[in-house]
Design a protein around this motif. Structure first.
Motif, PDB file in Angstrom:
ATOM      1  N   VAL A  76      36.127  26.091  64.735  1.00  0.00           N
ATOM      2  CA  VAL A  76      37.107  27.164  64.934  1.00  0.00           C
ATOM      3  C   VAL A  76      37.412  27.827  63.594  1.00  0.00           C
ATOM      4  O   VAL A  76      37.874  27.167  62.654  1.00  0.00           O
ATOM      5  CB  VAL A  76      38.408  26.632  65.583  1.00  0.00           C
ATOM      6  CG1 VAL A  76      39.451  27.738  65.665  1.00  0.00           C
ATOM      7  CG2 VAL A  76      38.128  26.075  66.977  1.00  0.00           C
ATOM      8  N   GLY A  77      37.119  29.111  63.506  1.00  0.00           N
ATOM      9  CA  GLY A  77      37.390  29.888  62.296  1.00  0.00           C
ATOM     10  C   GLY A  77      38.673  30.683  62.446  1.00  0.00           C
ATOM     11  O   GLY A  77      39.454  30.476  63.385  1.00  0.00           O
ATOM     12  N   GLU A  78      38.850  31.636  61.527  1.00  0.00           N
ATOM     13  CA  GLU A  78      40.104  32.391  61.485  1.00  0.00           C
ATOM     14  C   GLU A  78      40.056  33.665  62.348  1.00  0.00           C
ATOM     15  O   GLU A  78      40.762  33.792  63.337  1.00  0.00           O
ATOM     16  CB  GLU A  78      40.358  32.741  60.019  1.00  0.00           C
ATOM     17  CG  GLU A  78      41.625  33.472  59.737  1.00  0.00           C
ATOM     18  CD  GLU A  78      41.782  33.674  58.219  1.00  0.00           C
ATOM     19  OE1 GLU A  78      41.583  32.714  57.451  1.00  0.00           O
ATOM     20  OE2 GLU A  78      42.072  34.808  57.813  1.00  0.00           O
ATOM     21  N   ALA A  79      39.180  34.571  61.929  1.00  0.00           N
ATOM     22  CA  ALA A  79      39.083  35.864  62.612  1.00  0.00           C
ATOM     23  C   ALA A  79      37.765  36.524  62.214  1.00  0.00           C
ATOM     24  O   ALA A  79      37.210  36.195  61.167  1.00  0.00           O
ATOM     25  CB  ALA A  79      40.248  36.755  62.189  1.00  0.00           C
ATOM     26  N   PRO A  80      37.271  37.453  63.015  1.00  0.00           N
ATOM     27  CA  PRO A  80      36.026  38.129  62.641  1.00  0.00           C
ATOM     28  C   PRO A  80      36.196  38.901  61.336  1.00  0.00           C
ATOM     29  O   PRO A  80      37.276  39.424  61.048  1.00  0.00           O
ATOM     30  CB  PRO A  80      35.792  39.101  63.799  1.00  0.00           C
ATOM     31  CG  PRO A  80      36.675  38.642  64.909  1.00  0.00           C
ATOM     32  CD  PRO A  80      37.825  37.929  64.282  1.00  0.00           C
ATOM     33  N   ARG A  89      29.639  38.950  67.103  1.00  0.00           N
ATOM     34  CA  ARG A  89      29.266  37.523  67.063  1.00  0.00           C
ATOM     35  C   ARG A  89      29.988  36.835  65.898  1.00  0.00           C
ATOM     36  O   ARG A  89      30.175  37.451  64.846  1.00  0.00           O
ATOM     37  CB  ARG A  89      27.754  37.385  66.849  1.00  0.00           C
ATOM     38  CG  ARG A  89      26.912  37.917  67.981  1.00  0.00           C
ATOM     39  CD  ARG A  89      25.438  37.720  67.645  1.00  0.00           C
ATOM     40  NE  ARG A  89      25.160  36.319  67.373  1.00  0.00           N
ATOM     41  CZ  ARG A  89      24.209  35.896  66.535  1.00  0.00           C
ATOM     42  NH1 ARG A  89      23.461  36.760  65.886  1.00  0.00           N
ATOM     43  NH2 ARG A  89      24.024  34.609  66.348  1.00  0.00           N
ATOM     44  N   PRO A  90      30.362  35.563  66.087  1.00  0.00           N
ATOM     45  CA  PRO A  90      31.116  34.878  65.028  1.00  0.00           C
ATOM     46  C   PRO A  90      30.217  34.405  63.881  1.00  0.00           C
ATOM     47  O   PRO A  90      29.038  34.072  64.098  1.00  0.00           O
ATOM     48  CB  PRO A  90      31.703  33.663  65.754  1.00  0.00           C
ATOM     49  CG  PRO A  90      30.737  33.371  66.842  1.00  0.00           C
ATOM     50  CD  PRO A  90      30.173  34.703  67.270  1.00  0.00           C
ATOM     51  N   PHE A  91      30.764  34.387  62.706  1.00  0.00           N
ATOM     52  CA  PHE A  91      30.107  33.822  61.518  1.00  0.00           C
ATOM     53  C   PHE A  91      28.657  34.287  61.328  1.00  0.00           C
ATOM     54  O   PHE A  91      27.736  33.481  61.271  1.00  0.00           O
ATOM     55  CB  PHE A  91      30.194  32.289  61.548  1.00  0.00           C
ATOM     56  CG  PHE A  91      31.558  31.788  61.177  1.00  0.00           C
ATOM     57  CD1 PHE A  91      31.964  31.759  59.848  1.00  0.00           C
ATOM     58  CD2 PHE A  91      32.469  31.378  62.141  1.00  0.00           C
ATOM     59  CE1 PHE A  91      33.242  31.326  59.485  1.00  0.00           C
ATOM     60  CE2 PHE A  91      33.748  30.944  61.795  1.00  0.00           C
ATOM     61  CZ  PHE A  91      34.129  30.910  60.458  1.00  0.00           C
ATOM     62  N   VAL A  92      28.483  35.591  61.229  1.00  0.00           N
ATOM     63  CA  VAL A  92      27.151  36.141  60.969  1.00  0.00           C
ATOM     64  C   VAL A  92      27.086  36.853  59.615  1.00  0.00           C
ATOM     65  O   VAL A  92      26.034  37.327  59.207  1.00  0.00           O
ATOM     66  CB  VAL A  92      26.681  37.099  62.096  1.00  0.00           C
ATOM     67  CG1 VAL A  92      26.332  36.335  63.358  1.00  0.00           C
ATOM     68  CG2 VAL A  92      27.739  38.161  62.398  1.00  0.00           C
TER      69      VAL A  92
END
Ligand code: URA
Ligand code: SF4
Length: 223
Positions: A76-80, A89-92
């Motif tokens: 779980v990250g913070e925000a895009p 897409r997350p974390f790209v």
């Protein structure tokens, strides 16, 4: 009994009951997986149209999350960020690439994990999330976790850790990183660690991050 078994063996039906039970179990598992997929798709649809906070006005794309929905481990990250907002897409972006590289060093592909953020829309200029935005958006993440049911949640950064563990607003990440918590709410182990964007600036943090990730992977039974 033996005679009956022999009789069925002759007919080629010796395991018919075993086969029946196995088929039934397989069907049940399949149904559960399909139900998970359906619930997540439904939630995603709702999220993609969300206007519950002001971030909907400036976003290009909602970043719902992606990965293996049957995984024992969720990030779980913070925000895009900028790139995530552009691709949906997350974390790209740069931080995501570092995350993926470190994960690969443990022999794990990122598609074996489910990755999501606390906020699904990008805050302008990557500013910190506001409490009211977290309040509006957290129900989506909550439902994601409830559907996926991971055994372990690795929180990337202070905002994710504070939100998932319901900690006071100013709790510093350095105080809680690497510790193993158990969330009664999600019935999952929770390990806070540094955010990969911080690791880009502070190479010294990478060693601690590796330790925390290793702990999470082990706890999830993935290494
Ligand atoms: N930082 C985050 O917290 N999440 C992303 O998806 C990308 C960068
Ligand atoms: Fe909705 Fe969350 Fe996006 Fe705000 S950040 S508009 S609550 S999806």
């Amino acid at each position: 009994m033996k005679k009956i078994a022999k009789f069925f063996e002759v007919l080629g039906l010796e395991n018919i009951r075993g086969k029946y039970i196995l088929e039934k179990l397989k069907k049940e598992v399949q149904n559960k997986l399909q139900e998970k997929e359906r619930l997540l798709e439904e939630l995603k649809k709702e999220c993609l149209n969300c206007k519950k906070c002001e971030l909907h006005k400036t976003r290009n794309n909602v970043v719902f999350g992606e990965g293996d929905i049957n995984t024992p481990l969720m990030f779980v990250g913070e925000a895009p960020g900028e790139q995530e907002d552009l691709e949906g897409r997350p974390f790209v972006g740069r931080a995501g690439k570092l995350l993926t590289t470190i994960l690969n060093q443990f022999g794990i592909d990122r598609n074996k994990i489910y990755i999501a953020n606390v906020l699904k829309c990008r805050p302008p200029n990557n500013r910190d999330p506001k409490p009211e935005e977290i309040k509006a958006c957290f129900p989506y993440l909550k439902k994601q976790i409830e559907i996926i049911k991971p055994k372990v949640i690795l929180c990337l950064g202070a905002f994710a850790a504070r939100t998932i563990l319901n900690l006071p607003e100013k709790t510093p990440i350095s105080k809680i990183r690497g510790k193993e918590f158990f969330s009664e709410e999600f019935k999952a182990y929770v390990i806070p660690t540094y955010h990969p964007a911080f690791l880009l600036r502070q190479k010294r943090g990478q060693e601690a991050f590796r330790e925390d990730l290793k702990k999470a992977l082990k706890l999830a039974g993935m290494i």
